[in-house]
Write a protein that holds these residues in place. Structure first.
Motif, PDB file in Angstrom:
ATOM      1  N   CYS A 269       0.826  -1.221   0.000  1.00  0.00           N
ATOM      2  CA  CYS A 269       0.000   0.000   0.000  1.00  0.00           C
ATOM      3  C   CYS A 269       0.856   1.265   0.000  1.00  0.00           C
ATOM      4  O   CYS A 269       0.499   2.259  -0.612  1.00  0.00           O
ATOM      5  N   ASP A 279      -4.907   4.416  -2.938  1.00  0.00           N
ATOM      6  CA  ASP A 279      -6.129   3.615  -3.029  1.00  0.00           C
ATOM      7  C   ASP A 279      -6.721   3.512  -1.623  1.00  0.00           C
ATOM      8  O   ASP A 279      -6.320   4.264  -0.717  1.00  0.00           O
ATOM      9  N   HIS A 281      -7.939   0.871   1.655  1.00  0.00           N
ATOM     10  CA  HIS A 281      -7.733  -0.470   2.196  1.00  0.00           C
ATOM     11  C   HIS A 281      -8.338  -0.586   3.596  1.00  0.00           C
ATOM     12  O   HIS A 281      -8.242   0.343   4.399  1.00  0.00           O
ATOM     13  N   PHE A 328     -14.213   5.990 -14.067  1.00  0.00           N
ATOM     14  CA  PHE A 328     -13.983   4.559 -13.820  1.00  0.00           C
ATOM     15  C   PHE A 328     -13.986   4.259 -12.314  1.00  0.00           C
ATOM     16  O   PHE A 328     -13.311   3.354 -11.835  1.00  0.00           O
ATOM     17  N   LEU A 329     -14.764   5.046 -11.601  1.00  0.00           N
ATOM     18  CA  LEU A 329     -14.870   4.880 -10.146  1.00  0.00           C
ATOM     19  C   LEU A 329     -15.442   3.505  -9.786  1.00  0.00           C
ATOM     20  O   LEU A 329     -16.386   3.036 -10.419  1.00  0.00           O
ATOM     21  N   VAL A 330     -14.859   2.890  -8.764  1.00  0.00           N
ATOM     22  CA  VAL A 330     -15.391   1.617  -8.259  1.00  0.00           C
ATOM     23  C   VAL A 330     -16.422   1.910  -7.183  1.00  0.00           C
ATOM     24  O   VAL A 330     -16.178   2.720  -6.286  1.00  0.00           O
ATOM     25  N   GLN A 335     -17.338  -4.435  -0.220  1.00  0.00           N
ATOM     26  CA  GLN A 335     -15.874  -4.550  -0.206  1.00  0.00           C
ATOM     27  C   GLN A 335     -15.198  -3.286   0.309  1.00  0.00           C
ATOM     28  O   GLN A 335     -14.121  -3.332   0.887  1.00  0.00           O
ATOM     29  N   HIS A 380     -13.684  -6.641   5.907  1.00  0.00           N
ATOM     30  CA  HIS A 380     -12.637  -7.657   5.895  1.00  0.00           C
ATOM     31  C   HIS A 380     -11.257  -7.004   5.878  1.00  0.00           C
ATOM     32  O   HIS A 380     -10.957  -6.217   4.976  1.00  0.00           O
ATOM     33  N   GLU A 382      -7.375  -6.736   5.176  1.00  0.00           N
ATOM     34  CA  GLU A 382      -6.470  -7.336   4.194  1.00  0.00           C
ATOM     35  C   GLU A 382      -5.190  -7.862   4.838  1.00  0.00           C
ATOM     36  O   GLU A 382      -4.360  -8.476   4.172  1.00  0.00           O
TER      37      GLU A 382
END
Lengths: 418, 158
Positions: A269, A279, A281, A328-330, A335, A380, A382
């Motif tokens: 990261c 990003d 996490h 292009f955003l998630v 998640q 969750h 990582e």
């Protein structure tokens, strides 16, 4: 009888191995080609030129930066006349405040992030709910617990104290005298009610002033970036095959660096010259009892998409196809639960407490968290347990301190303007 | 018959100590070496081909990044080429793109998608970004001529 024959041989072999082991620990650390490539990627000189901000046509305008610097330090732009951007982003503390939660006119639910290097970040705030420095700067100004102000209050202040500078940069100010002293889309019910009495044209005109304030502050903040640290001098010496490299970092610092880019998985990261992949996490950081539920990026992604000031908004100067991050955003609510942005690690040692609500007081606490990898309170994590020894943890912390460096900016930007 | 003098006894004791310490050093090296090599390893038998058949053999698919090597933390695009089992280009396919890191439990930082059909079985995929090195698995689900099949690419990014 027989033992007499093999004992000296065994002792000789073992002794040789011990000798080799002892010598190898004294030799300078050797880096593989892959490791050297990683080190080069972390090197400050691998930082590309400041990326353009197509959403802000004033981003590289020095006059806008000078104006933005004045706004950044001006406490009048708040509900109580005591809070400026510089209240929480202190130049002598790497533009953060060293507190677990920020204090403006009230107390926030998150820790202040540094401004240094944010021109390189596609997403701002811990949850990335803003997509430019100028849009970010406008968030706290309307927050009830930060500046606590509103758009007409700020427009009136601009007209009163900065009319000439504003007009020179952005053209004439609209007529403001008939507008309420306090009005804006904010939590304060009176200001909100006043805002609703204004015509769409009045709202638009006042919001334009507000946006230009943000773009000016961003033009200033763009000029604040981290400078060269001892780590960078080490990498430069390594890349030049300069034997002096091993005089720049101590063996423990080098061992810590080796762990950082290897066994400890930190560069998953914290990669690139700013030691962040920008990003989001979930690393299982504990929730703070007294604070409201915080879902991190899960909400931040929704907020940036509907943000009034995002790259695709009418206030942005970008063409739609220049907004690639937003295009292009998630969006993945599950998640993205409790995902947060990894902050840059440059100057991290002097920047505690750590994590998005200052959950950890010391770097030892942080490393202990990564080493044991507890379950996430929500979502969750990582992380996997690292099983590092206390000595290895101390070495990583020693290395992190080699990331201390100056701010790469003209000194005139680092103090309140006269 | 041998006699053991105090001096030779001291030497023997010393040799034993060296032998035991050396043995411990060897055991330590083996244990540490095993631990180091085990950490973060992807399965050793992964196929990293950039041309692969889809799960049921309906399509043969290849990809070409615009940047040559796949960069870390940089938005870029791929050209994905789709053929049928006979090697003929597949036109007008509907393609969805996904990707994840099987060892990390997270996906891509962006939502890439096909933005243009370039002709000759080529499709432009925009919005690709990888936020860290390591083992990535990219999945393309392709529908064309009434058939749907998925293809997977392993990548080891540095």
């Amino acid at each position: 009888m027989r033992s007499k024959h093999y004992l000296p041989v065994l002792a000789m072999i073992s002794g040789s191995l011990l000798f080799i082991a002892a010598c190898s620990s004294l030799l300078p650390t050797r880096w593989s080609d892959d490791e050297l490539a990683t080190l080069k990627n972390l090197w400050i000189r691998s930082l590309p030129l400041l990326p353009a901000d197509p959403s802000n046509q004033y981003a590289d305008n020095v006059d806008a930066a000078v104006f933005g610097q004045k706004l950044f330090f001006d406490r009048r732009f708040s509900s109580n006349g005591e809070v400026a951007c510089s209240t929480c982003h202190l130049p002598d503390q790497f533009f953060q405040d060293g507190k677990p939660l920020a204090n403006g006119v009230g107390t926030t639910t998150r820790r202040t992030m540094t401004i240094l290097g944010t021109a390189y970040s596609p997403w701002l705030f811990w949850d990335g709910r803003k997509d430019s420095q100028w849009a970010q700067a406008l968030g706290p100004m309307e927050s009830a617990v930060e500046h606590g102000g509103n758009r007409t209050l700020y427009a009136h202040l601009i007209a009163e104290f900065y009319a000439d500078e504003y007009t020179t940069l952005f053209g004439p100010l609209p007529a403001l005298s008939t507008l309420p002293p306090n009005a804006g889309p904010v939590a304060d019910s009176e200001a909100m009610a006043n805002w609703e009495t204004m015509s769409p044209e009045e709202k638009e005109a006042v919001t334009r002033i507000y946006v230009n304030m943000g773009k000016s502050i961003a033009a200033y903040e763009r000029r604040l970036n981290p400078g060269e640290a001892r780590f960078d001098q080490y990498v430069e010496a390594l890349l030049n095959n300069d034997p002096a490299a091993n005089d720049i970092l101590t063996p423990d610092e080098i061992a810590g660096l080796k762990l950082f880019i290897g066994e400890a998985n930190c560069t998953n990261c914290h990669n690139g010259p700013l030691f962040t992949n920008n990003d989001f996490h979930n690393t299982g950081v504990p929730a703070v009892n007294d604070l409201p539920d915080d879902v991190g990026r899960s909400l931040g992604a929704q907020q940036v998409l509907s943000d009034e000031f995002n790259c695709l908004s009418v206030y942005s100067d970008a063409q739609p196809d220049q907004c690639a991050e937003l295009n292009f955003l998630v969006m993945d609510e599950h998640q993205q639960e409790r995902q947060y942005k990894p902050p840059s690690l440059r100057n991290v040692a002097g920047r505690g407490p750590f994590m998005h609500a200052g959950q950890f007081a010391t770097l030892e606490d942080v490393l202990d968290h990564y080493n044991t990898a507890p379950q996430a309170p929500v979502g969750h994590s990582e992380l996997q347990p690292l099983n590092l020894t206390e000595k290895q943890i101390a070495q990583i912390i020693s290395f992190l301190k080699t990331l201390d460096g100056p701010i790469d900016a003209d000194p005139k930007w680092l103090t309140a303007p006269r | 018959m041998t006699t053991t003098t105090p001096k030779s006894k001291t030497i023997r004791t010393f040799l034993w100590i060296v032998a035991i310490l050396g043995g411990l050093a060897i055991v330590y090296a083996i244990v540490m070496g095993t631990m180091m090599s085990r950490m973060g390893d992807a399965p050793s038998d992964l196929d990293y081909s950039t041309t692969r058949e889809s799960d049921n053999g309906v399509f043969r698919v290849s990809y070409m990044p615009s940047t040559g090597m796949i960069p870390i933390n940089q938005m870029h695009e791929w050209t994905v080429h789709v053929e049928n089992a006979d090697g003929a280009p597949v036109e007008d396919a509907t393609i969805t793109v996904d990707g994840d890191m099987p060892q990390h439990g997270h996906g891509l930082p962006t939502g890439p998608r096909v933005t243009e059909h370039l002709g000759n079985g080529d499709y432009l995929v925009e919005g690709l970004k990888f936020q860290m090195g390591g083992w990535w698995l990219m999945d393309f689900t392709i529908t064309a001529n009434g058939q749907t099949d998925a293809v997977h690419f392993n990548m080891m990014l540095k």
